[in-house]
Design a protein around this motif. Structure first.
Motif, PDB file in Angstrom:
ATOM      1  N   GLU A  49       0.828  -1.205   0.000  1.00  0.00           N
ATOM      2  CA  GLU A  49       0.000   0.000   0.000  1.00  0.00           C
ATOM      3  C   GLU A  49       0.866   1.259   0.000  1.00  0.00           C
ATOM      4  OE1 GLU A  49      -3.618   0.581   0.021  1.00  0.00           O
ATOM      5  OE2 GLU A  49      -3.192  -1.315  -0.990  1.00  0.00           O
ATOM      6  N   GLY A  50       1.985   1.196   0.722  1.00  0.00           N
ATOM      7  CA  GLY A  50       2.909   2.326   0.756  1.00  0.00           C
ATOM      8  C   GLY A  50       3.440   2.653  -0.623  1.00  0.00           C
ATOM      9  N   TYR A  51       3.652   1.625  -1.445  1.00  0.00           N
ATOM     10  CA  TYR A  51       4.114   1.830  -2.812  1.00  0.00           C
ATOM     11  C   TYR A  51       3.128   2.718  -3.581  1.00  0.00           C
ATOM     12  CZ  TYR A  51       4.868   0.865  -7.761  1.00  0.00           C
ATOM     13  OH  TYR A  51       5.055   1.000  -9.115  1.00  0.00           O
ATOM     14  N   HIS A  52       1.847   2.494  -3.384  1.00  0.00           N
ATOM     15  CA  HIS A  52       0.821   3.237  -4.122  1.00  0.00           C
ATOM     16  C   HIS A  52       0.572   4.635  -3.543  1.00  0.00           C
ATOM     17  CE1 HIS A  52      -0.363  -0.038  -6.782  1.00  0.00           C
ATOM     18  NE2 HIS A  52      -0.290  -0.848  -5.742  1.00  0.00           N
ATOM     19  N   HIS A  53       0.920   4.841  -2.278  1.00  0.00           N
ATOM     20  CA  HIS A  53       0.595   6.116  -1.630  1.00  0.00           C
ATOM     21  C   HIS A  53       1.795   7.051  -1.438  1.00  0.00           C
ATOM     22  CE1 HIS A  53      -3.600   5.219  -0.713  1.00  0.00           C
ATOM     23  NE2 HIS A  53      -3.229   4.012  -0.320  1.00  0.00           N
ATOM     24  N   THR A  54       3.010   6.537  -1.522  1.00  0.00           N
ATOM     25  CA  THR A  54       4.169   7.375  -1.257  1.00  0.00           C
ATOM     26  C   THR A  54       4.330   8.471  -2.310  1.00  0.00           C
ATOM     27  OG1 THR A  54       6.547   7.369  -0.821  1.00  0.00           O
ATOM     28  CG2 THR A  54       5.772   5.896  -2.560  1.00  0.00           C
ATOM     29  N   ARG A  55       4.860   9.591  -1.888  1.00  0.00           N
ATOM     30  CA  ARG A  55       5.116  10.691  -2.812  1.00  0.00           C
ATOM     31  C   ARG A  55       6.472  10.545  -3.486  1.00  0.00           C
ATOM     32  NH1 ARG A  55       3.082  15.955   0.752  1.00  0.00           N
ATOM     33  NH2 ARG A  55       0.878  15.332   0.898  1.00  0.00           N
ATOM     34  N   ASP A  56       7.370   9.814  -2.852  1.00  0.00           N
ATOM     35  CA  ASP A  56       8.714   9.632  -3.396  1.00  0.00           C
ATOM     36  C   ASP A  56       9.137   8.187  -3.194  1.00  0.00           C
ATOM     37  OD1 ASP A  56      11.481   9.630  -3.957  1.00  0.00           O
ATOM     38  OD2 ASP A  56      11.656  11.739  -3.416  1.00  0.00           O
ATOM     39  N   ILE A  57       9.005   7.372  -4.241  1.00  0.00           N
ATOM     40  CA  ILE A  57       9.291   5.945  -4.137  1.00  0.00           C
ATOM     41  C   ILE A  57      10.765   5.681  -3.841  1.00  0.00           C
ATOM     42  CG2 ILE A  57       9.663   5.653  -6.626  1.00  0.00           C
ATOM     43  CD1 ILE A  57       8.057   3.141  -4.154  1.00  0.00           C
ATOM     44  N   ARG A  58      11.645   6.546  -4.320  1.00  0.00           N
ATOM     45  CA  ARG A  58      13.073   6.348  -4.060  1.00  0.00           C
ATOM     46  C   ARG A  58      13.403   6.531  -2.581  1.00  0.00           C
ATOM     47  NH1 ARG A  58      16.106   9.339  -9.206  1.00  0.00           N
ATOM     48  NH2 ARG A  58      15.232   7.961 -10.822  1.00  0.00           N
ATOM     49  N   LYS A  59      12.831   7.571  -1.982  1.00  0.00           N
ATOM     50  CA  LYS A  59      13.064   7.808  -0.550  1.00  0.00           C
ATOM     51  C   LYS A  59      12.430   6.690   0.272  1.00  0.00           C
ATOM     52  CE  LYS A  59      13.559  12.841  -0.616  1.00  0.00           C
ATOM     53  NZ  LYS A  59      13.011  14.138  -0.135  1.00  0.00           N
ATOM     54  N   TYR A  60      11.276   6.245  -0.145  1.00  0.00           N
ATOM     55  CA  TYR A  60      10.587   5.146   0.554  1.00  0.00           C
ATOM     56  C   TYR A  60      11.449   3.885   0.516  1.00  0.00           C
ATOM     57  CZ  TYR A  60       6.762   1.878   1.693  1.00  0.00           C
ATOM     58  OH  TYR A  60       5.971   0.914   2.263  1.00  0.00           O
ATOM     59  N   TRP A 108      13.284  -5.674  -0.262  1.00  0.00           N
ATOM     60  CA  TRP A 108      13.413  -6.216  -1.617  1.00  0.00           C
ATOM     61  C   TRP A 108      12.048  -6.465  -2.244  1.00  0.00           C
ATOM     62  CZ3 TRP A 108      17.240  -5.633  -4.679  1.00  0.00           C
ATOM     63  CH2 TRP A 108      18.536  -5.534  -4.174  1.00  0.00           C
ATOM     64  N   GLY A 109      11.034  -6.718  -1.414  1.00  0.00           N
ATOM     65  CA  GLY A 109       9.683  -6.862  -1.931  1.00  0.00           C
ATOM     66  C   GLY A 109       9.189  -5.573  -2.566  1.00  0.00           C
ATOM     67  N   LEU A 110       9.563  -4.454  -1.973  1.00  0.00           N
ATOM     68  CA  LEU A 110       9.211  -3.149  -2.541  1.00  0.00           C
ATOM     69  C   LEU A 110       9.897  -2.973  -3.893  1.00  0.00           C
ATOM     70  CD1 LEU A 110       7.874  -0.377  -2.318  1.00  0.00           C
ATOM     71  CD2 LEU A 110       9.869   0.394  -1.010  1.00  0.00           C
ATOM     72  N   VAL A 111      11.166  -3.370  -3.966  1.00  0.00           N
ATOM     73  CA  VAL A 111      11.887  -3.300  -5.243  1.00  0.00           C
ATOM     74  C   VAL A 111      11.225  -4.208  -6.281  1.00  0.00           C
ATOM     75  CG1 VAL A 111      14.092  -3.733  -6.404  1.00  0.00           C
ATOM     76  CG2 VAL A 111      14.073  -2.742  -4.109  1.00  0.00           C
ATOM     77  N   MET A 112      10.811  -5.394  -5.846  1.00  0.00           N
ATOM     78  CA  MET A 112      10.147  -6.334  -6.752  1.00  0.00           C
ATOM     79  C   MET A 112       8.871  -5.733  -7.324  1.00  0.00           C
ATOM     80  SD  MET A 112       8.918 -10.275  -5.978  1.00  0.00           S
ATOM     81  CE  MET A 112      10.564 -10.845  -5.528  1.00  0.00           C
ATOM     82  N   LEU A 113       8.125  -5.043  -6.478  1.00  0.00           N
ATOM     83  CA  LEU A 113       6.889  -4.406  -6.931  1.00  0.00           C
ATOM     84  C   LEU A 113       7.194  -3.303  -7.945  1.00  0.00           C
ATOM     85  CD1 LEU A 113       3.864  -4.592  -6.546  1.00  0.00           C
ATOM     86  CD2 LEU A 113       4.050  -3.006  -4.620  1.00  0.00           C
TER      87      LEU A 113
END
Length: 202
Positions: A49-60, A108-113
């Motif tokens: 869910e954070g992937y879809h809501h974050t304003r900056d995916i790199r910082k996340y 790494w799951g976030l990277v996979m997404l």
């Protein structure tokens, strides 16, 4: 009208469940570990869910890996196999599994997404290769590459709770088999209690 839990309440449930899970190693093992199985699916769900809501995916992503590094030392220090500073070095002792905390697999799951959703720059063959590589890199962590795969399942099936639950249980069943064969069959069966976490997400 169907009532759903507030996201902050669910996060507190995850924190409480994780605390119970870690206390379980020295108190009431089996029952408390079953409660602790709530943690992983909730964490995976909120990373997706954070992937879809974050304003900056790199910082996340950077924050996730920073927490993975910090939690590595706490995880190893609290483990039963801790035997001095050398224990902080991955693969210095013990099994290939559980070399670091689940935060490594979550990051790494976030990277996979991100890989799965980057269809414009990555060809399907490259995406598959990267997913397999991420599985390999995250395999030694707590919850192995299963946490990463669950994040991908949650993120790519957003809004489809039944599909998310089916994919989650499929991956968890694989993890239970690997854990049962490689470490402890009883604890492997306990992993299936992850299904309890699905009710908090619906």
């Amino acid at each position: 009208m169907k009532k759903t839990l507030d996201s902050n309440v669910i996060k507190l449930v995850a924190i409480a469940a994780m605390t119970v899970d870690h206390v379980a190693w020295s108190l009431v093992p089996l029952a408390m570990h079953i409660i602790g199985r709530l943690t992983c699916p909730i964490m995976c769900y909120f990373v997706a869910e954070g992937y879809h809501h974050t304003r900056d995916i790199r910082k996340y992503t950077a924050r996730m890996f920073l927490f993975a590094v910090i939690s590595h030392f706490a995880y190893v220090f609290a483990s039963a196999d801790f035997a001095g500073w050398r224990s902080f070095i991955p693969f210095s002792s013990g099994s290939v599994l559980n070399q670091t905390s689940v935060m490594w697999s979550l990051a790494w799951g976030l990277v996979m997404l991100r890989v799965v959703h980057d269809r414009r720059r990555l060809r399907p063959a490259v995406q598959v290769a990267l997913i397999l590589l991420i599985c390999l890199v995250s395999f030694p962590a707590d919850w192995s590459c299963i946490a990463a795969l669950c994040i991908m399942a949650f993120g790519t099936n957003r809004g489809k709770l039944k599909t998310q639950a089916l994919w989650m249980m499929f991956y968890v069943a694989l993890y239970a088999v690997v854990y049962a064969l490689a470490l402890d069959w009883v604890y492997g069966l306990v992993q299936l209690a992850v299904g309890l976490g699905r009710s908090g997400l619906g």
